[in-house]
Design a protein around this motif. Sequence first.
Motif, short mmCIF file in Angstrom:
data_model
loop_
_atom_site.label_atom_id
_atom_site.label_comp_id
_atom_site.label_asym_id
_atom_site.label_seq_id
_atom_site.Cartn_x
_atom_site.Cartn_y
_atom_site.Cartn_z
N ARG A 1 75.25 51.09 35.55
CA ARG A 1 74.40 50.99 36.74
C ARG A 1 74.26 52.35 37.43
NH1 ARG A 1 73.27 49.63 41.91
NH2 ARG A 1 71.99 47.79 42.21
N GLU A 2 75.35 53.10 37.50
CA GLU A 2 75.29 54.45 38.09
C GLU A 2 74.37 55.37 37.29
OE1 GLU A 2 79.39 55.72 38.47
OE2 GLU A 2 79.40 55.10 40.57
N ILE A 3 74.41 55.25 35.98
CA ILE A 3 73.54 56.07 35.12
C ILE A 3 72.08 55.66 35.35
CG2 ILE A 3 72.90 56.54 32.71
CD1 ILE A 3 75.92 56.19 32.03
N VAL A 4 71.83 54.36 35.40
CA VAL A 4 70.47 53.84 35.60
C VAL A 4 69.90 54.31 36.95
CG1 VAL A 4 69.19 51.71 36.06
CG2 VAL A 4 70.69 51.86 34.08
N PHE B 1 65.53 60.50 39.48
CA PHE B 1 65.76 61.88 39.91
C PHE B 1 65.37 62.90 38.84
CE2 PHE B 1 68.92 59.66 42.64
CZ PHE B 1 68.37 60.01 43.86
N ILE B 2 65.07 62.42 37.64
CA ILE B 2 64.77 63.33 36.53
C ILE B 2 63.36 63.88 36.70
CG2 ILE B 2 64.51 63.52 34.04
CD1 ILE B 2 66.58 61.16 33.90
N TRP C 1 70.91 63.70 31.52
CA TRP C 1 70.90 62.25 31.66
C TRP C 1 71.05 61.57 30.30
CZ3 TRP C 1 68.23 58.00 30.02
CH2 TRP C 1 68.49 56.81 30.71
N ILE C 2 70.30 62.05 29.31
CA ILE C 2 70.39 61.47 27.96
C ILE C 2 71.80 61.64 27.41
CG2 ILE C 2 69.63 61.74 25.56
CD1 ILE C 2 66.82 62.36 26.67
N LYS C 3 72.39 62.82 27.61
CA LYS C 3 73.77 63.05 27.13
C LYS C 3 74.73 62.09 27.82
CE LYS C 3 77.34 66.56 26.50
NZ LYS C 3 78.22 65.54 26.04
N GLU C 4 74.59 61.90 29.12
CA GLU C 4 75.46 60.99 29.85
C GLU C 4 75.31 59.56 29.31
OE1 GLU C 4 76.58 59.75 34.47
OE2 GLU C 4 74.72 60.85 34.08
N PHE C 5 74.07 59.14 29.07
CA PHE C 5 73.82 57.80 28.55
C PHE C 5 74.41 57.64 27.14
CE2 PHE C 5 71.09 54.94 26.03
CZ PHE C 5 71.37 53.75 26.68
#
Length: 182
Positions: A63-66, A71-72, A81-85
């Motif tokens: 949920r935090e990632i979503v 903001f991107i 963001w992609i790396k974090e996901f």
Amino acid sequence: MKNILNLGIKISGITCDGDKSLLKAIRKVCPKVPVQRCLVHIQRMCKIWLSAYPKSVVGFELREIVCKIHFIDDEVKKQYWIKEFLDWSEKHKEFLNEKSYSQQTGRYWYTHKMVRRCFSVIKKALPNMFSFLQNPKIPKTTNGIESFFGHLKGNLNIHRGLTKTQRKKFIGRYLFYKNLKA
């Protein structure tokens, strides 16, 4: 879509909610046109499926990632963001693939259905989530067009008694005058 192309209108990009039949039609009729998945639709659905207070730590992390999607606005933020996901999905691969079994029916299902659903939506949308970064004329959400059609529907509802022919003429005039203002 074929009718739009037959009118001589050139489609430079399509922003959509990701409906399977729509994506299939786009691939068939205009395979080279860039597609942008509506980031608001992705984020909204994931927040609904994960709820405001996810029961699992994995769901809370997702949920935090979503929540960071909107903001991107540049390539660097996109890559982070992609790396974090992807790191999150690799870290929780077992959790996502965990299945439950019913001895009465003999059927299996994913134990963490909503977290898995959210993960799957993002993973499938990922190739089309950031087309707006390459072409600034492609909107990242469908909010603008939904607002436009909401206003049109509101005006049509004021004139509920119109026949089908009159409604078509009304829409034609509405679009004509809206284009004059633009």
